[in-house]
Scaffold this motif. Structure first.
Motif, mmCIF file in Angstrom:
data_model
loop_
_atom_site.group_PDB
_atom_site.id
_atom_site.type_symbol
_atom_site.label_atom_id
_atom_site.label_comp_id
_atom_site.label_asym_id
_atom_site.label_seq_id
_atom_site.Cartn_x
_atom_site.Cartn_y
_atom_site.Cartn_z
ATOM 1 N N GLU A 194 0.706 -1.130 -0.087
ATOM 2 C CA GLU A 194 -0.047 0.040 -0.025
ATOM 3 C C GLU A 194 0.670 1.245 0.149
ATOM 4 O OE1 GLU A 194 -2.175 -2.718 3.177
ATOM 5 O OE2 GLU A 194 -0.240 -2.233 2.553
ATOM 6 N N GLY A 208 -1.969 -6.467 3.137
ATOM 7 C CA GLY A 208 -0.674 -5.559 3.095
ATOM 8 C C GLY A 208 -0.360 -5.170 4.495
ATOM 9 N N CYS A 250 -2.740 0.232 -4.092
ATOM 10 C CA CYS A 250 -2.054 -1.043 -3.708
ATOM 11 C C CYS A 250 -1.691 -1.870 -4.755
ATOM 12 C CB CYS A 250 -3.372 -1.927 -2.959
ATOM 13 S SG CYS A 250 -2.976 -3.757 -2.301
#
Length: 120
Positions: free
Chosen positions: A6, A111, A22
């Protein structure tokens, strides 16, 4: 190896905008989305879409303000956040799933998160 990276978080004044990105790698995904977690609160679903068909889903508290999109060529997902409020302050996480699940909040990969702070 699956990676979701991200970027785009930061500090913004109330009413402002940010766009989170992302970048995904390592495999293909059925669906990708965004979650957020504020201090002292549980992680909550924000938005998601399916690569197949492009159907999108939003949490009620972001409808009309946030928009999820993707760039197929770059294998990147975006979260455009407009009309930000102090209560939107949280760590925002990108997520991806391998296959369809009936539970729209179930994802397989995550993430590391990016901080979004909205000042009043």
């Amino acid at each position: 190896q699956v990676q979701l990276v991200e970027s785009g978080g930061g500090l913004v004044q109330a009413g402002g905008s940010l766009r989170l990105s992302c970048a995904a790698s390592g495999r293909t995904f059925y669906s990708m989305g965004w979650f957020r977690q504020a201090p002292g609160k549980e992680r909550e679903f924000v938005a998601a879409f399916s690569w197949s068909g492009g159907a999108t889903n939003y949490a009620d508290f972001v409808k009309g303000r946030f928009s999820i999109s993707r760039d197929n060529a770059k294998n990147t997902v975006y979260l455009q956040m407009n009309s930000l409020k102090p209560e939107d302050t949280a760590v925002y996480y990108c997520a991806a799933r391998k296959i369809y699940y009936s539970d729209y909040k179930r994802f397989d990969y995550w993430g590391q998160g990016t901080q979004v702070t909205v000042a009043s």
